[in-house]
Design an enzyme around this catalytic site. Structure first.
Site, PDB file in Angstrom:
ATOM      1  N   LYS A 126      52.866 105.662  34.308  1.00 18.66           N
ATOM      2  CA  LYS A 126      52.470 106.689  33.357  1.00 18.66           C
ATOM      3  C   LYS A 126      52.573 106.162  31.924  1.00 18.66           C
ATOM      4  O   LYS A 126      51.737 106.466  31.075  1.00 18.66           O
ATOM      5  CB  LYS A 126      53.377 107.911  33.537  1.00 18.66           C
ATOM      6  CG  LYS A 126      52.792 109.194  33.007  1.00 18.66           C
ATOM      7  CD  LYS A 126      53.716 110.371  33.270  1.00 18.66           C
ATOM      8  CE  LYS A 126      53.807 110.704  34.755  1.00 18.66           C
ATOM      9  NZ  LYS A 126      54.826 111.735  35.036  1.00 18.66           N
TER      10      LYS A 126
ATOM     11  N   LYS B 226      35.980  75.515  46.061  1.00 17.95           N
ATOM     12  CA  LYS B 226      36.050  76.969  46.246  1.00 17.95           C
ATOM     13  C   LYS B 226      34.694  77.598  45.986  1.00 17.95           C
ATOM     14  O   LYS B 226      33.874  77.060  45.230  1.00 17.95           O
ATOM     15  CB  LYS B 226      37.096  77.587  45.310  1.00 17.95           C
ATOM     16  CG  LYS B 226      36.766  77.440  43.834  1.00 17.95           C
ATOM     17  CD  LYS B 226      37.766  78.137  42.917  1.00 17.95           C
ATOM     18  CE  LYS B 226      37.350  79.507  42.472  1.00 17.95           C
ATOM     19  NZ  LYS B 226      36.114  79.642  41.710  1.00 17.95           N
ATOM     20  N   ASP B 227      34.480  78.768  46.577  1.00 21.76           N
ATOM     21  CA  ASP B 227      33.325  79.588  46.229  1.00 21.76           C
ATOM     22  C   ASP B 227      33.461  80.053  44.793  1.00 21.76           C
ATOM     23  O   ASP B 227      34.572  80.201  44.273  1.00 21.76           O
ATOM     24  CB  ASP B 227      33.278  80.840  47.120  1.00 21.76           C
ATOM     25  CG  ASP B 227      32.807  80.552  48.527  1.00 21.76           C
ATOM     26  OD1 ASP B 227      31.954  79.662  48.693  1.00 21.76           O
ATOM     27  OD2 ASP B 227      33.279  81.220  49.467  1.00 21.76           O
TER      28      ASP B 227
ATOM     29  N   HIS C 106      42.344  84.295  42.330  1.00 18.39           N
ATOM     30  CA  HIS C 106      41.445  84.142  41.176  1.00 18.39           C
ATOM     31  C   HIS C 106      41.813  85.169  40.098  1.00 18.39           C
ATOM     32  O   HIS C 106      42.182  86.297  40.428  1.00 18.39           O
ATOM     33  CB  HIS C 106      39.990  84.334  41.618  1.00 18.39           C
ATOM     34  CG  HIS C 106      39.011  83.858  40.598  1.00 18.39           C
ATOM     35  ND1 HIS C 106      38.651  84.625  39.511  1.00 18.39           N
ATOM     36  CD2 HIS C 106      38.358  82.682  40.467  1.00 18.39           C
ATOM     37  CE1 HIS C 106      37.794  83.931  38.770  1.00 18.39           C
ATOM     38  NE2 HIS C 106      37.593  82.755  39.327  1.00 18.39           N
TER      39      HIS C 106
ATOM     40  N   GLY D 256      36.997  74.108  30.903  1.00 16.34           N
ATOM     41  CA  GLY D 256      37.033  72.936  30.040  1.00 16.34           C
ATOM     42  C   GLY D 256      37.654  71.698  30.684  1.00 16.34           C
ATOM     43  O   GLY D 256      37.928  70.717  30.008  1.00 16.34           O
TER      44      GLY D 256
ATOM     45  N   GLY E 150      34.485  73.178  37.162  1.00 17.20           N
ATOM     46  CA  GLY E 150      33.202  73.738  37.579  1.00 17.20           C
ATOM     47  C   GLY E 150      32.063  72.829  37.137  1.00 17.20           C
ATOM     48  O   GLY E 150      31.638  71.934  37.865  1.00 17.20           O
TER      49      GLY E 150
END
Lengths: 361, 361
Positions: B85, B157-158, B248, B316, B338
């Site tokens: 809350k 990984k996907d 993730h 990066g 990536g």
């Protein structure tokens, strides 16, 4: 057959650039010549910037269209797409999510179903909360319930922080309360719903929910935002969970309280709850001490009603303001009162009566 | 045997008053004379303000102790208590959560277990991501994997937004990739882990995870924050899920990007992940374009390592900066790249080789 999302950016942010980043980066991404054979497919997955409008404060609102074939008809995959990685860019706030009516999960009961269970069709429902939050025994819960149920209360719920704790284990609370509710039903013919708080680690949360229903729980309470939308969808899509699910807003502020990041309260407590199977959703009313805007509160109410989900404004709901509540909310609402009932100077039963005296006046 | 939480308040907020509000309002609450017979019990549930300190910017940091008997040894009930809350009061930010070591769920594999699976003990692991994110077929995934796995990659990984979609259904991706991984293992003796993205509506997410493991998935990826901590705990506590779970950070910004509300990244991606059973946790590295502070990144890394959870800095991460990465992170880390691998001018295999050339130099 379309998903559209509104992102609001402060005046110092290049909204056009950010909108394009979202439309591409949160969908197919970029591709080079090696993948030209898949270009037709990639294009089907890309988002599109539909419009960018400037509001009166100079904020820009970008509306982006997302293909429905990127997601799995649920809230988690939707959130991952519309705000997963991009949420960490810290640039904008999601202020609107527009989904096709067939998307997601519909409530099993909602407004009409809960009214049928209670046999009450023409007035707001009155809901109380067991207080103090932690430290009462299961038997204490039964004693309190006896008072308020005999006074004509429609619904009662556990405090959201009361889980399955040694001081008052969930099954024991249910046992004590169920006996009271059965007696009330026998004596008065009136059904009272008790939304029992469903908790448990991992898989236990589903097992617990099924067990509670089997043991006679006639409503459940879930802290959707701390357990996950996936858990709400799990309960809402399970045929054994044939009782209404009340969604609590605990933790909503963690993702909604900031003005320039996160998501609007009306998105989280309105749209996302309404499309993940909640039958009734609690949210802060502007009468209380929490900093909640009337416009945002009204949006939540309208979004929930549009999916037959019961709005449950909570905070500052007291018998004295019933005429105001009726004027502001009309009848399709559950009025949830914590201290307004439990701290009434003449006891909880008088708190309930004070509501009905004004409601039926 | 104690839970302590640090809340940071801006200079204009009365920190002492807010801290007391949290210690009482998020636990037992207040009680009146009607409940004096339960007073001893209520007191056991109350939180306590331990200290309030002022930082160099004039912000006040209140440390509050919470009794462990208020919660259920999991993350959802903890979050409901410490910030349920109160999150909607919009007053402060949770910047530290200190839990006893026995609390929550430990990783089944973690750093040591993942290293044992791979047979690699003395260097950072190299991880790639299938790109473009959406639009490749299952067969395309197999082709890409063949290139990078033969080049010596440790993990892949996907993309987190690639769920169980018609264009490349999860089981088909797994089938294509598993064949490649088996061939690589036969030819080179090398194990490569493929973290398959687990998705699905409600209960399907657990069924899907079990099915994937049964069909040969050797690692799983979960968007913990959109599905819910409860889902991570569900997978981590299930004996059938006997493969490492990669968490993730998608959606973390929704609750962490604001400076004065929500929770710190180090709390969400560090503490909460480390106590809910993740084996490895991805988070933005400060080398990338996301606005991520080095101090916060370091905290995440240290918190994860203290529970044997693999830190996976992402964003990066490129072959050119391997010496810097080694200096900053040491060896107990998964370097997740990536575009650094997939967009290498000479193709993904060259991207992988570029990493190892510098790593083993």
């Amino acid at each position: 057959m379309t998903i559209e999302v509104d992102y609001r950016f402060p005046p110092n942010i290049n909204a056009e650039k950010q909108a394009k980043t979202i439309a591409v980066g949160q969908t197919a991404g970029t591709w080079n010549a090696n993948f030209s054979h898949r270009e037709t497919q990639f294009k089907q997955h890309l988002g599109q910037v539909i419009s960018i409008e400037t509001d009166s404060q100079g904020y820009n609102i970008a509306r982006i269209h997302f293909p429905e074939l990127n997601v799995e008809n649920d809230i988690p995959s939707l959130l991952t797409m519309i705000f997963g990685k991009y949420s960490m860019a810290g640039m904008g706030k999601v202020i609107g999510v527009h989904l096709p009516q067939h998307y997601g999960t519909r409530p099993k009961f909602g407004i009409t179903g809960i009214r049928q269970l209670l046999g009450v069709y023409d007035r707001p429902l009155i809901m109380a909360i067991f207080k103090p939050a932690l430290g009462l025994s299961a038997a204490d819960h039964g004693v309190i319930l006896e008072q308020v149920a005999n006074a004509g209360l429609d619904l009662i719920k556990d405090d959201e922080i009361l889980g399955n704790l040694a001081v008052a284990p969930t099954l024991k609370r249910l046992e004590c309360c169920r006996k009271v509710l059965e007696t009330v039903k026998e004596n008065t013919g009136k059904t009272v719903l008790y939304a029992t708080n469903v908790t448990g680690k991992g898989y236990q949360v589903l097992e617990t929910a099924k067990l509670l229903v089997k043991e006679g729980a006639n409503a459940l309470l879930l802290n959707v935002l701390t357990y996950g939308f996936s858990v709400l969808e799990m309960l809402a899509n399970d045929p054994e969970i044939n009782v209404p699910i009340f969604a609590h807003p605990a933790f909503a502020g963690a993702m909604c309280a900031a003005s320039e990041t996160g998501l609007s309260y009306s998105v989280v407590l309105g749209t996302l709850m309404a499309y993940s199977g909640a039958d009734a959703v609690l949210y802060p009313a502007h009468y209380g001490s929490l900093p909640f805007e009337v416009t945002e509160e009204n949006k939540i109410k309208e979004i929930l009603r549009s999916r037959n989900v019961f709005p449950v404004p909570s905070a500052g709901i007291r018998p004295e303001i019933v005429p105001q509540l009726l004027a502001d909310y009309g009848t399709e609402v559950v009025l949830n009162s914590g201290t307004g009932i439990m701290d009434h100077p003449d006891g909880p039963a008088s708190g309930v009566k004070a509501f009905f005296d004004r409601l039926l006046a």
